[in-house]
Design a protein around this motif. Structure first.
Motif, PDB file in Angstrom:
ATOM      1  N   PHE A 100       0.900  -1.029  -0.215  1.00 44.54           N
ATOM      2  CA  PHE A 100      -0.031   0.018   0.193  1.00 44.54           C
ATOM      3  C   PHE A 100       0.873   1.336  -0.129  1.00 44.54           C
ATOM      4  N   GLU A 101       0.542   1.954  -0.904  1.00 44.34           N
ATOM      5  CA  GLU A 101       1.165   3.332  -1.106  1.00 44.34           C
ATOM      6  C   GLU A 101       2.597   3.519  -0.493  1.00 44.34           C
ATOM      7  N   GLY A 102       3.518   2.707  -1.269  1.00 42.02           N
ATOM      8  CA  GLY A 102       4.831   2.862  -0.955  1.00 42.02           C
ATOM      9  C   GLY A 102       5.523   1.775   0.072  1.00 42.02           C
ATOM     10  N   PHE A 103       4.345   1.041   0.511  1.00 42.45           N
ATOM     11  CA  PHE A 103       5.014   0.208   1.561  1.00 42.45           C
ATOM     12  C   PHE A 103       4.800  -1.445   1.004  1.00 42.45           C
ATOM     13  N   VAL A 104       5.777  -2.225   1.031  1.00 35.60           N
ATOM     14  CA  VAL A 104       5.586  -3.490   0.355  1.00 35.60           C
ATOM     15  C   VAL A 104       6.070  -4.459   1.873  1.00 35.60           C
ATOM     16  N   MET A 105       5.012  -5.466   2.013  1.00 36.57           N
ATOM     17  CA  MET A 105       5.189  -6.313   3.039  1.00 36.57           C
ATOM     18  C   MET A 105       6.445  -7.319   2.666  1.00 36.57           C
ATOM     19  N   GLN A 106       7.245  -7.550   3.615  1.00 33.99           N
ATOM     20  CA  GLN A 106       8.222  -8.525   3.239  1.00 33.99           C
ATOM     21  C   GLN A 106       7.982  -9.773   3.987  1.00 33.99           C
ATOM     22  N   ARG A 107       7.437  -9.916   4.878  1.00 35.64           N
ATOM     23  CA  ARG A 107       7.287 -10.992   5.805  1.00 35.64           C
ATOM     24  C   ARG A 107       6.388 -10.857   6.946  1.00 35.64           C
ATOM     25  N   ARG A 108       5.499 -11.683   7.071  1.00 37.80           N
ATOM     26  CA  ARG A 108       4.759 -11.761   8.322  1.00 37.80           C
ATOM     27  C   ARG A 108       4.807 -13.180   9.100  1.00 37.80           C
ATOM     28  N   ALA A 109       4.916 -13.059  10.667  1.00 38.74           N
ATOM     29  CA  ALA A 109       5.278 -14.152  11.274  1.00 38.74           C
ATOM     30  C   ALA A 109       4.116 -14.271  12.656  1.00 38.74           C
ATOM     31  N   ASP A 110       3.563 -15.116  12.843  1.00 40.55           N
ATOM     32  CA  ASP A 110       2.663 -15.204  14.014  1.00 40.55           C
ATOM     33  C   ASP A 110       3.185 -15.932  15.043  1.00 40.55           C
ATOM     34  N   TYR A 111       2.836 -15.499  16.419  1.00 39.37           N
ATOM     35  CA  TYR A 111       3.459 -16.202  17.645  1.00 39.37           C
ATOM     36  C   TYR A 111       2.425 -15.911  18.655  1.00 39.37           C
ATOM     37  N   GLY A 112       1.479 -16.995  18.809  1.00 33.71           N
ATOM     38  CA  GLY A 112       0.189 -16.903  19.405  1.00 33.71           C
ATOM     39  C   GLY A 112      -0.493 -16.043  18.956  1.00 33.71           C
ATOM     40  N   ASP A 113      -1.096 -14.941  19.913  1.00 34.86           N
ATOM     41  CA  ASP A 113      -1.911 -13.655  19.686  1.00 34.86           C
ATOM     42  C   ASP A 113      -1.219 -12.532  19.187  1.00 34.86           C
ATOM     43  N   THR A 114       0.151 -12.802  19.031  1.00 36.93           N
ATOM     44  CA  THR A 114       0.863 -11.589  18.380  1.00 36.93           C
ATOM     45  C   THR A 114       1.331 -11.888  17.005  1.00 36.93           C
ATOM     46  N   ALA A 115       1.368 -11.011  16.147  1.00 38.67           N
ATOM     47  CA  ALA A 115       1.948 -11.097  14.769  1.00 38.67           C
ATOM     48  C   ALA A 115       3.072  -9.882  14.698  1.00 38.67           C
ATOM     49  N   VAL A 116       3.815 -10.304  13.976  1.00 33.26           N
ATOM     50  CA  VAL A 116       5.041  -9.344  13.330  1.00 33.26           C
ATOM     51  C   VAL A 116       4.898  -9.060  12.028  1.00 33.26           C
ATOM     52  N   THR A 117       4.726  -7.976  11.397  1.00 32.35           N
ATOM     53  CA  THR A 117       4.696  -7.751  10.013  1.00 32.35           C
ATOM     54  C   THR A 117       5.854  -6.741   9.693  1.00 32.35           C
ATOM     55  N   LEU A 118       6.630  -7.260   8.595  1.00 29.17           N
ATOM     56  CA  LEU A 118       7.923  -6.304   8.101  1.00 29.17           C
ATOM     57  C   LEU A 118       7.378  -5.749   7.007  1.00 29.17           C
ATOM     58  N   TYR A 119       7.490  -4.427   6.785  1.00 24.87           N
ATOM     59  CA  TYR A 119       7.400  -3.635   5.692  1.00 24.87           C
ATOM     60  C   TYR A 119       8.839  -2.764   5.045  1.00 24.87           C
ATOM     61  N   THR A 120       8.865  -2.851   3.769  1.00 25.40           N
ATOM     62  CA  THR A 120      10.035  -1.930   3.325  1.00 25.40           C
ATOM     63  C   THR A 120       9.270  -0.859   2.654  1.00 25.40           C
ATOM     64  N   PHE A 121      10.099   0.389   2.967  1.00 26.34           N
ATOM     65  CA  PHE A 121       9.399   1.523   2.237  1.00 26.34           C
ATOM     66  C   PHE A 121      10.127   1.899   0.920  1.00 26.34           C
ATOM     67  N   GLU A 122       9.360   1.985  -0.023  1.00 25.26           N
ATOM     68  CA  GLU A 122       9.892   2.010  -1.508  1.00 25.26           C
ATOM     69  C   GLU A 122       9.328   3.384  -2.051  1.00 25.26           C
ATOM     70  N   ASN A 123       9.932   4.419  -1.882  1.00 27.35           N
ATOM     71  CA  ASN A 123       9.365   5.839  -2.121  1.00 27.35           C
ATOM     72  C   ASN A 123       9.617   6.130  -3.901  1.00 27.35           C
ATOM     73  N   THR A 124       8.656   5.314  -4.670  1.00 22.58           N
ATOM     74  CA  THR A 124       8.790   5.460  -5.988  1.00 22.58           C
ATOM     75  C   THR A 124       8.056   6.604  -6.581  1.00 22.58           C
ATOM     76  N   GLY A 125       7.222   7.383  -5.637  1.00 26.79           N
ATOM     77  CA  GLY A 125       6.405   8.637  -6.090  1.00 26.79           C
ATOM     78  C   GLY A 125       5.260   8.156  -6.870  1.00 26.79           C
ATOM     79  N   LEU A 126       4.960   6.590  -6.818  1.00 26.04           N
ATOM     80  CA  LEU A 126       3.770   6.150  -7.400  1.00 26.04           C
ATOM     81  C   LEU A 126       3.019   5.577  -6.197  1.00 26.04           C
ATOM     82  N   ASN A 127       1.733   5.664  -6.315  1.00 28.66           N
ATOM     83  CA  ASN A 127       0.756   5.077  -4.972  1.00 28.66           C
ATOM     84  C   ASN A 127       0.219   3.748  -5.640  1.00 28.66           C
ATOM     85  N   ARG A 128       0.720   2.807  -4.811  1.00 31.59           N
ATOM     86  CA  ARG A 128       0.043   1.593  -5.151  1.00 31.59           C
ATOM     87  C   ARG A 128      -0.824   1.082  -4.101  1.00 31.59           C
ATOM     88  N   THR A 129      -1.967   0.273  -4.705  1.00 25.23           N
ATOM     89  CA  THR A 129      -2.912   0.204  -3.362  1.00 25.23           C
ATOM     90  C   THR A 129      -3.401  -1.455  -3.922  1.00 25.23           C
TER      91      THR A 129
END
Length: 190
Positions: free
Chosen positions: A161-190
């Protein structure tokens, strides 16, 4: 809770008194750093909703140059100060008591930019996307910045979404960790 690796390895970290915060467990912290590191060659970090400061402190211990810790709760910031002192990392940190939105505006006025952001708001607040967009809009993110979002495992965050790309998601019980990379391309992708 302890520092897992780096210059402050093995140092115990104090938890925030009371039940208002949920510190990142050592297991989840270890998983996060195996995904994003495990070590850093300098750079600046932001620990928003810092709580105990455990994630930012771990990053400093592993080679991050500086980290700014922000939380609204005085008890949390007192805990962050204590934890920075026991790890010997105080001189590489800044600590501020502020609302997340206002804090981001203040950081923009100071011309700050970050290559690593820890975003761990209370699970009941569904504001991670909004805060990431605000950081982007204020120019607070370096090209290629990593954003680590800790959230309720029931929440499904978008892959792109809009300059952010998910790299990975991992779940640990009730908690999740999602990693994003910011790619400032000037374009908005949704």
């Amino acid at each position: 809770m302890r520092v897992i690796s780096g210059s402050a390895r093995g140092r115990s970290l104090k938890a925030v008194p009371g039940m208002s915060t949920r510190p990142t467990t050592d297991k989840v912290k270890e998983a996060i750093f195996s995904m994003i590191g495990p070590y850093f060659d300098g750079g600046a970090g932001l620990d928003l909703f810092a709580g105990t400061g455990g994630l930012g402190i771990e990053a400093l211990s592993r080679g991050l140059d500086t980290c700014i810790f922000i939380d609204l709760e005085k008890k949390s910031l007192d805990t962050v100060r204590h934890n920075l002192e026991v790890t010997g990392l105080t001189d590489r940190a800044e600590i501020y008591r502020n609302d997340a939105g206002r804090a981001l505006k203040a950081l923009e006025k100071r011309g700050k930019q970050f290559g690593l952001v820890f975003l761990d708001p209370p699970y009941r607040f569904k504001i991670t996307g909004e805060l990431m967009q605000k950081m982007k809009g204020l120019g607070l993110l370096e090209q290629g910045a990593t954003i680590v979002v800790e959230h309720d495992a029931a929440d499904k965050l978008p892959e792109v979404f809009e300059g952010f790309v998910m790299q990975r998601r991992a779940d640990y019980g009730d908690t999740a960790v999602t990693l994003y990379t910011f790619e400032n391309t000037g374009l908005n992708r949704t």
